[in-house]
Motif scaffolding. Sequence first.
Motif: not given
Length: 166
Positions: A121-144
């Motif tokens: 669920k968290t992975f899907k929340d972070i992966n806003k693009s829905g690509s099935g893979a998290v980019h660093f900018d998605e990870w950074l935005q969610w983490s921060y």
Amino acid sequence: TGEPPAIEDLSNACYGGAKSRSKLGNHRGISAELASNNKEMFIKFILAASSSKDSPEYAELHYFLLECFVECDLDFDGLIREEDFDNLVERAASLPRKWGFAPTTLEMFKTPEQRTTFRQKTFKDINKSGSGAVHFDEWLQWSYSHIQEKAEKLSAQDAKSKMETS
């Protein structure tokens, strides 16, 4: 100079964006290394990093999160897929857990299924693009955002380090 430095030479090493680039030796603020050695420094580090993206602590936090991301990107493609996401969360959470500011995985989840469901669920929340893979900018935005939310409730009195209790 454009020439690569010797392996041990960090005199010209830089980090952070072009706007906040600073020399490692001239860095002011609290480093992630110092925050990992002292609970009070960890609190100061997180509060400073979460209060301003212009702080040296934020640049250090950015670098730490990038380091975690790179370490968990096992196929070196700049993306974290769902199967590597759990390792990324565990790596990034190691420092707050050390000082008792985050529950351990065993404290959070009673079963492996709960852990898997929550992380998916968290992975899907972070992966806003829905690509099935998290980019660093998605990870950074969610983490921060997550760190800022936790920093508002940060209390030294409430933390019990697993290193102190077990």
